[in-house]
Design a protein around this motif. Structure first.
Motif, PDB file in Angstrom:
ATOM      1  N   ILE A  12     -17.347 -18.027  10.878  1.00 60.04           N
ATOM      2  CA  ILE A  12     -18.028 -17.710   9.528  1.00 60.04           C
ATOM      3  C   ILE A  12     -19.071 -18.727   9.787  1.00 60.04           C
ATOM      4  O   ILE A  12     -20.157 -18.626   9.701  1.00 60.04           O
ATOM      5  N   HIS A  16     -23.074 -17.861  10.015  1.00 61.46           N
ATOM      6  CA  HIS A  16     -23.923 -18.522   8.913  1.00 61.46           C
ATOM      7  C   HIS A  16     -25.114 -19.105   9.509  1.00 61.46           C
ATOM      8  O   HIS A  16     -26.442 -18.639   9.250  1.00 61.46           O
ATOM      9  N   MET A  44     -14.475 -23.967   3.934  1.00 57.23           N
ATOM     10  CA  MET A  44     -15.275 -22.799   3.182  1.00 57.23           C
ATOM     11  C   MET A  44     -15.957 -23.421   2.157  1.00 57.23           C
ATOM     12  O   MET A  44     -15.800 -24.033   1.073  1.00 57.23           O
ATOM     13  N   PHE A  48     -20.043 -19.750   1.378  1.00 55.54           N
ATOM     14  CA  PHE A  48     -19.189 -18.758   2.346  1.00 55.54           C
ATOM     15  C   PHE A  48     -18.383 -18.275   1.241  1.00 55.54           C
ATOM     16  O   PHE A  48     -17.706 -16.830   1.318  1.00 55.54           O
TER      17      PHE A  48
END
Length: 256
Positions: A12, A16, A44, A48
């Protein structure tokens, strides 16, 4: 007209940096199922967890930098379920379920068996325990869309070099037969194929050679759905204008 997206992010944080969340703001999706977070809860950020007003729910792997799934939705879910009840694979963060009225949206990340014989055996174990879970899910009588990286190309049309991959993980006869059981025995539907039966669409490209440039890909990301909602699908596309990952997002629009 819900738009449902499945996207393996291959990290992630990496996605990003490559603009995934900027794209998410522009794509007007109702549900976005993500896989391979490669992040723990502590990693996170607010962006996110709740990008652009979406609600996010996640299943993190116990092992750092590994696996993980999530569901983003415009509306808060009525219920959520993290994991599907198998300790071995729930520890790997492979299943996030969210319920909205009579609709269930699930993000799943099926194991890959390509890294070692041990992981292929784990993949077979996953297939063995996940099939009865899918039977139970269908028996609930809800409309269900299971989005994710299934790590199996079902038919010859689903990968460029099918002849040379018949003994490789992801296109083994046992894996393909298992996918066939989902559709023929359980009555679930490969939504992409109902909308675009003859399209040579791929969703993953190896980082080796020039697979992306030459479009030597595999279709291993799916929407697998109950027949009612599958029949309402009308548009399918694979987003390739930008690269967020070694996978491309699969976008399907449904009439509800």
């Amino acid at each position: 007209m819900p738009r449902i997206i499945s996207a393996n992010l291959n990290g992630i944080r990496s996605a990003h940096k490559k603009g995934f969340f900027n794209w998410l703001a522009s794509i007007d999706a109702d549900f976005v199922c993500v896989q391979e977070l490669k992040a723990q809860e502590a990693d996170m950020t607010e962006e996110f967890l709740r990008p652009h007003g979406y609600h996010g729910h996640f299943h993190y792997a116990e092992k750092k930098g590994y696996s993980g799934t999530g569901v983003y939705s415009r509306l808060a879910p009525d219920n959520k379920r993290i994991g599907f009840g198998c300790q071995e694979f729930d520890a790997e963060g492979r299943y996030t379920r969210c319920d909205f009225g009579n609709l269930t949206v699930i993000s799943v990340y099926c194991p890959s068996g390509s890294s070692s014989p041990e992981r292929q055996l784990a993949k077979f174990r996953f297939m063995e325990v996940f099939l009865p879970h899918l039977q139970e899910l269908k028996a609930e009588g809800r409309e269900v869309v299971i989005c994710g990286d299934w790590n199996i190309a079902h038919k010859e049309i689903d990968l460029k070099n099918w002849k040379s991959n018949q003994k490789n993980s992801g296109f083994l006869p046992e894996e393909r037969a298992w996918m066939t059981r989902l559709f023929d025995e359980l009555g679930l539907v490969d939504v992409h194929r109902t909308v675009a039966p003859d399209a040579a669409d791929y969703t993953w490209w190896s980082n080796r050679g020039q697979s992306w440039a030459k479009n030597v890909g595999w279709r291993i990301d799916y929407h697998v759905a109950t027949p009612g909602i599958a029949a309402k699908a009308h548009t399918v596309s694979v987003y390739k204008d930008e690269r967020f990952s070694d996978h491309a997002p699969l976008i399907i629009d449904y009439h509800l």
